[in-house]
Every structure is written in C-alpha cells, then in structure tokens.
Design a protein around this motif. Sequence first.
Motif, PDB file in Angstrom:
ATOM      1  N   PHE A 249       0.828  -1.202   0.000  1.00 30.40           N
ATOM      2  CA  PHE A 249       0.000   0.000   0.000  1.00 30.40           C
ATOM      3  C   PHE A 249       0.866   1.257   0.000  1.00 30.40           C
ATOM      4  O   PHE A 249       1.908   1.310   0.661  1.00 30.40           O
ATOM      5  CB  PHE A 249      -0.915   0.016   1.230  1.00 30.40           C
ATOM      6  CG  PHE A 249      -1.844  -1.155   1.310  1.00 30.40           C
ATOM      7  CD1 PHE A 249      -2.941  -1.240   0.458  1.00 30.40           C
ATOM      8  CD2 PHE A 249      -1.632  -2.179   2.211  1.00 30.40           C
ATOM      9  CE1 PHE A 249      -3.811  -2.310   0.525  1.00 30.40           C
ATOM     10  CE2 PHE A 249      -2.484  -3.265   2.279  1.00 30.40           C
ATOM     11  CZ  PHE A 249      -3.580  -3.330   1.430  1.00 30.40           C
ATOM     12  N   PRO A 250       0.420   2.301  -0.705  1.00 26.35           N
ATOM     13  CA  PRO A 250       1.140   3.575  -0.670  1.00 26.35           C
ATOM     14  C   PRO A 250       0.917   4.276   0.671  1.00 26.35           C
ATOM     15  O   PRO A 250       0.054   3.868   1.462  1.00 26.35           O
ATOM     16  CB  PRO A 250       0.514   4.363  -1.821  1.00 26.35           C
ATOM     17  CG  PRO A 250      -0.863   3.806  -1.950  1.00 26.35           C
ATOM     18  CD  PRO A 250      -0.748   2.353  -1.594  1.00 26.35           C
ATOM     19  N   GLU A 252      -0.401   6.597   3.622  1.00 22.05           N
ATOM     20  CA  GLU A 252      -1.727   7.121   3.907  1.00 22.05           C
ATOM     21  C   GLU A 252      -1.624   8.271   4.904  1.00 22.05           C
ATOM     22  O   GLU A 252      -0.623   8.431   5.597  1.00 22.05           O
ATOM     23  CB  GLU A 252      -2.658   6.046   4.462  1.00 22.05           C
ATOM     24  CG  GLU A 252      -2.307   5.591   5.872  1.00 22.05           C
ATOM     25  CD  GLU A 252      -3.333   4.631   6.441  1.00 22.05           C
ATOM     26  OE1 GLU A 252      -3.918   4.954   7.497  1.00 22.05           O
ATOM     27  OE2 GLU A 252      -3.554   3.555   5.841  1.00 22.05           O
ATOM     28  N   TRP A 261      -7.218   7.388   1.821  1.00 20.48           N
ATOM     29  CA  TRP A 261      -7.571   6.511   0.710  1.00 20.48           C
ATOM     30  C   TRP A 261      -9.079   6.268   0.566  1.00 20.48           C
ATOM     31  O   TRP A 261      -9.521   5.643  -0.396  1.00 20.48           O
ATOM     32  CB  TRP A 261      -6.858   5.159   0.823  1.00 20.48           C
ATOM     33  CG  TRP A 261      -6.730   4.579   2.185  1.00 20.48           C
ATOM     34  CD1 TRP A 261      -5.638   4.633   3.006  1.00 20.48           C
ATOM     35  CD2 TRP A 261      -7.719   3.833   2.915  1.00 20.48           C
ATOM     36  NE1 TRP A 261      -5.877   3.970   4.192  1.00 20.48           N
ATOM     37  CE2 TRP A 261      -7.143   3.470   4.163  1.00 20.48           C
ATOM     38  CE3 TRP A 261      -9.030   3.436   2.634  1.00 20.48           C
ATOM     39  CZ2 TRP A 261      -7.836   2.726   5.126  1.00 20.48           C
ATOM     40  CZ3 TRP A 261      -9.718   2.696   3.586  1.00 20.48           C
ATOM     41  CH2 TRP A 261      -9.127   2.353   4.806  1.00 20.48           C
ATOM     42  N   GLU A 309      -3.880   2.354  -5.634  1.00 14.69           N
ATOM     43  CA  GLU A 309      -4.314   2.503  -4.243  1.00 14.69           C
ATOM     44  C   GLU A 309      -5.648   1.817  -3.965  1.00 14.69           C
ATOM     45  O   GLU A 309      -5.722   0.886  -3.164  1.00 14.69           O
ATOM     46  CB  GLU A 309      -4.417   3.990  -3.887  1.00 14.69           C
ATOM     47  CG  GLU A 309      -4.775   4.262  -2.442  1.00 14.69           C
ATOM     48  CD  GLU A 309      -4.987   5.748  -2.184  1.00 14.69           C
ATOM     49  OE1 GLU A 309      -4.145   6.357  -1.501  1.00 14.69           O
ATOM     50  OE2 GLU A 309      -6.014   6.286  -2.662  1.00 14.69           O
ATOM     51  N   SER A 310      -6.728   2.265  -4.603  1.00 16.24           N
ATOM     52  CA  SER A 310      -8.088   1.861  -4.205  1.00 16.24           C
ATOM     53  C   SER A 310      -8.336   0.372  -4.350  1.00 16.24           C
ATOM     54  O   SER A 310      -9.063  -0.230  -3.545  1.00 16.24           O
ATOM     55  CB  SER A 310      -9.125   2.640  -5.028  1.00 16.24           C
ATOM     56  OG  SER A 310      -8.951   4.019  -4.895  1.00 16.24           O
ATOM     57  N   ARG A 349       2.286   7.203  -7.883  1.00 15.34           N
ATOM     58  CA  ARG A 349       2.815   6.605  -6.653  1.00 15.34           C
ATOM     59  C   ARG A 349       3.751   7.587  -5.946  1.00 15.34           C
ATOM     60  O   ARG A 349       3.729   7.716  -4.714  1.00 15.34           O
ATOM     61  CB  ARG A 349       3.556   5.310  -6.979  1.00 15.34           C
ATOM     62  CG  ARG A 349       2.655   4.148  -7.399  1.00 15.34           C
ATOM     63  CD  ARG A 349       3.437   2.856  -7.518  1.00 15.34           C
ATOM     64  NE  ARG A 349       2.599   1.791  -8.062  1.00 15.34           N
ATOM     65  CZ  ARG A 349       2.578   1.436  -9.344  1.00 15.34           C
ATOM     66  NH1 ARG A 349       3.369   2.078 -10.229  1.00 15.34           N
ATOM     67  NH2 ARG A 349       1.788   0.468  -9.761  1.00 15.34           N
ATOM     68  N   ILE A 352       1.698  10.592  -4.267  1.00 14.80           N
ATOM     69  CA  ILE A 352       0.527  10.286  -3.441  1.00 14.80           C
ATOM     70  C   ILE A 352       0.450  11.193  -2.218  1.00 14.80           C
ATOM     71  O   ILE A 352      -0.645  11.552  -1.758  1.00 14.80           O
ATOM     72  CB  ILE A 352       0.524   8.792  -3.028  1.00 14.80           C
ATOM     73  CG1 ILE A 352      -0.903   8.335  -2.684  1.00 14.80           C
ATOM     74  CG2 ILE A 352       1.478   8.524  -1.898  1.00 14.80           C
ATOM     75  CD1 ILE A 352      -1.773   8.152  -3.877  1.00 14.80           C
TER      76      ILE A 352
END
Length: 363
Positions: A249-250, A252, A261, A309-310, A349, A352
């Motif tokens: 995951f990137p 948050e 997110w 991401e999603s 990415r 973000i």
Amino acid sequence: MNGPEIMVSVLEDIEHQLKSYHPLQAASIPASISPWLATALLQKSVRRGRTDLALAAAASLLQAAPNRLWRRLAIIAVEDVGLGDLPAVYLTVVAAAQRKRLAKRYHSWQLISLIVARLSEAMKCRCTDDLHVVSEDCLGWGDHQTELADMPFGDLLDVLASNDPIERRAIALRYAMGTELVAVTSNLTRRRGHPNAVFEFLCEADFPHTLVEICREAYRQTGEVICGFLPLVCSAFDGFEVNMRSDQFPPEMMIGEIPSWALDKFTREGRAALARFLAGDSRTSQWLRSHIASRDRISVLGHALFRVESGLVKNRMIWPGGVSLRHQADWNSFPAEPNEAATLLDHLRADIDLLNKERANVL
C-alpha cells in the motif's frame, strides 16, 4: 438442494454463529460523513483488512442508509472476497436477504459486526471484478465483443458453457444478462438480456449449484452483473496451487478519523480533491495535461488511482487465472499505451503525498 433449501441451510449457519457471537465495538467517525464517503470507506477498509474502520463506516451507514449498507456488503462479498472465501460470500448474501427475519431474534449490530469482520478478515480474490473490466473495456477482446453482440440468446448460452477462454465466455454472459446499462464509453453493444434465464441455465449446466443460487440472490439484491461472473471464475479454478500475498500500500494520511484513501473519484469529496490535485504542478498533473484531453483527465486519474491505491487488498489469493485477469484489467483496459500508463502510475505513486494533502484540504 434447490434455492430455498440452500438459503435455509446458510441461514441456520448464521443463526448458529450469532448465538455465541459477541459484536465488536465500532470506532468513531464524524456523524456528518456522507453516505457515499461512508460506502467508499467501508469497501476499501474491507479490502485492506481494516476491520476497525470498516465497522465505523458500517455503523454510519446503519444509521443513515441501512439498505445501502446491505447492498454494498453483498457487492463487496462478490467483488472483493469471491473465490477467496466462498462461505463468507454465502453468509453475507443470505444475511442481507434475511436481515429483517434475523432482526426479530438478534440485534442488527450483532449481525452486521459478524459479517463485516468476516469479510475484512477473509482471503480476497478480486478476479470477478477484473473479469468485469476485461469483458467490457479490454480492446484485446474487441473482435469477440463485436461477434457476440448479435448472437442469438441460445448460442450465447452455448458459449457460456463451452471451453472457450473465460474472457470470451464472460462477454457472452454480459450480453445474455443484458447490457442496457453499460457506460457510454463501454466497448459493448447495448442489448436486452434475460438474467433469470441465465441463472437457470447455470443451474442446469455444470456449474456449482449452491454458488449459482447464492449469486442469483446476490443479483436480485444488487442488480450487478458481476454476480454472474463468480460461477464462471469458479469453473476456471481447478486444482491450481494457491498462495496468499498482501499488496504493497502507498502512504496514507489520517484526516481526523478518515483515512486519505477513502476519497476516490466515486465520491464528491474525492472528485474535488482530484480536481485540486490536477490544478497543481505535480509530475502526475503535468503528464495528464500533456497527454489527456481536459474533459477526460479526472476519469483517467481516477482509473490510475484505483490501480495504485483503491483496488489493493490485504491477503490476496494468488492463482494463475487470477494473475492473468488482474494483469489484463490493470493494463489492457487502461486508456493509454502500456508504456505511457506505466509512467503515469509511477508518477502517481511518487505524488501520493501531494494528493493526500489535497484530500485533507477538501475534508
């Protein structure tokens, strides 16, 4: 067993679990959160295995839009869990269908807590959604989309039960169930379908009967054609070695009690954040302004955001067919050439954190 018997059997299993189940406490989120943002938070929290946030979103929806909550849980079960935990799919769909009956004996939150926690903790297989994307948007299957568009209904069913590639069979299923509601940008031709006849055929053909009946009920509740894809995916899974791996995951950002997110192109708040981000000078926004027409930029950015991401999950089920479908959905449906798409995804990415700041500004 027929459909009603299957529903009764699963209902008995739910009641057996509820008798000894102690519901989990929901975390706190703002009471003013919109139902659309709560829905997005619910689904993405389940994908990430964030039971605490999923329960918070479910509690918000239970108060503001209970029917929306149960419809979304059924969609999550088919779209995000699917083959990864079929018993969890069965429990969710039957609980949604029988929620009023269950509410007479058990507290609503006890049932919702049980279902949300089960979905969050389940192994995830998103290949039904990937197959949905491939059948509608992948240009590599354009000849099949054209060929099958005018094929008689009975011939479409023959394709559905054939040994043809699963992508072609999925296109046949789309046309058989009806494509009246596909997006204007879809590669599919619009035609009227016969969903119930499709599920009847799947029951009579060599598809798992229990799964077909559960998916028929899921379709009745949601109207989503993706419910018809799960039996197809199951038929393509035959003894493959399965591994499990979580996506990376990137970064948050927590914006109060809401994770960054949760905001995507499907929410008003998310689209506002994307618009602000596009107006900036990030590498992503510069690339989009150079390569994509202004009217399409938010859509393309939202598509890219889903990929980086999603759409990521914790505890992803890894098997050859699922890997192939995910690769096609990630690249062959992208509104740019693969090399250009890779550049955009890399930029996003890296950017973000900048997007998260715009999300915070919006909230």
